[in-house]
Write an enzyme that holds these catalytic residues in place. Sequence first.
Site, PDB file in Angstrom:
ATOM      1  N   HIS A  76      10.042  13.934 -10.809  1.00 45.96           N
ATOM      2  CA  HIS A  76      10.234  15.295 -11.288  1.00 45.96           C
ATOM      3  C   HIS A  76       9.687  16.312 -10.287  1.00 45.96           C
ATOM      4  O   HIS A  76      10.369  17.275  -9.911  1.00 45.96           O
ATOM      5  CB  HIS A  76       9.539  15.450 -12.650  1.00 45.96           C
ATOM      6  CG  HIS A  76       9.533  16.839 -13.184  1.00 45.96           C
ATOM      7  ND1 HIS A  76      10.546  17.338 -13.953  1.00 45.96           N
ATOM      8  CD2 HIS A  76       8.623  17.835 -13.050  1.00 45.96           C
ATOM      9  CE1 HIS A  76      10.270  18.595 -14.271  1.00 45.96           C
ATOM     10  NE2 HIS A  76       9.106  18.914 -13.738  1.00 45.96           N
ATOM     11  N   GLU A  77       8.462  16.113  -9.843  1.00 49.56           N
ATOM     12  CA  GLU A  77       7.839  17.073  -8.929  1.00 49.56           C
ATOM     13  C   GLU A  77       8.504  17.056  -7.550  1.00 49.56           C
ATOM     14  O   GLU A  77       8.678  18.106  -6.927  1.00 49.56           O
ATOM     15  CB  GLU A  77       6.335  16.827  -8.818  1.00 49.56           C
ATOM     16  CG  GLU A  77       5.577  17.110 -10.097  1.00 49.56           C
ATOM     17  CD  GLU A  77       5.807  18.514 -10.658  1.00 49.56           C
ATOM     18  OE1 GLU A  77       5.964  19.479  -9.874  1.00 49.56           O
ATOM     19  OE2 GLU A  77       5.828  18.651 -11.890  1.00 49.56           O
ATOM     20  N   HIS A  80      11.567  19.112  -7.648  1.00 46.91           N
ATOM     21  CA  HIS A  80      11.272  20.537  -7.514  1.00 46.91           C
ATOM     22  C   HIS A  80      11.007  20.914  -6.060  1.00 46.91           C
ATOM     23  O   HIS A  80      11.459  21.966  -5.596  1.00 46.91           O
ATOM     24  CB  HIS A  80      10.075  20.938  -8.377  1.00 46.91           C
ATOM     25  CG  HIS A  80      10.393  21.056  -9.828  1.00 46.91           C
ATOM     26  ND1 HIS A  80      11.460  21.767 -10.322  1.00 46.91           N
ATOM     27  CD2 HIS A  80       9.775  20.543 -10.914  1.00 46.91           C
ATOM     28  CE1 HIS A  80      11.489  21.695 -11.630  1.00 46.91           C
ATOM     29  NE2 HIS A  80      10.478  20.939 -12.023  1.00 46.91           N
TER      30      HIS A  80
END
Length: 117
Positions: A76-77, A80
């Site tokens: 997820h990170e 980003h």
Amino acid sequence: MQACVIEVESQLYELVNPKIVRASGEDRDSRGLPVDPGATSPMSTRNERVWVVAQNRHGQKIKVAGSGLLGRALQHELDHLDGKLYIDYLDSMDELMAVGVGDEDDAEIREATSALA
């Protein structure tokens, strides 16, 4: 330079210039949309396990392997950091489904969210 900090189960992971170097398995789950707490999508395919290489804040090379919540958080990170958002993975915004319509908790969330706008 890219950097992120991830906390999972009271463990902090400080990653500078992280890269996924290996991944295996498939983990499917429905996902909520952080900017719209009343929506979810059945999409969410992530790798079950990922291996990440990065540097720590002191420039030392580190390796992190993660599955479960840590594996999902790493992916997820890093998404980003690459400029990818949840909605970028949808084929259509029609894939979003309303959840908890009429639920008291959802009404409180909507009220708090609209107060911030």
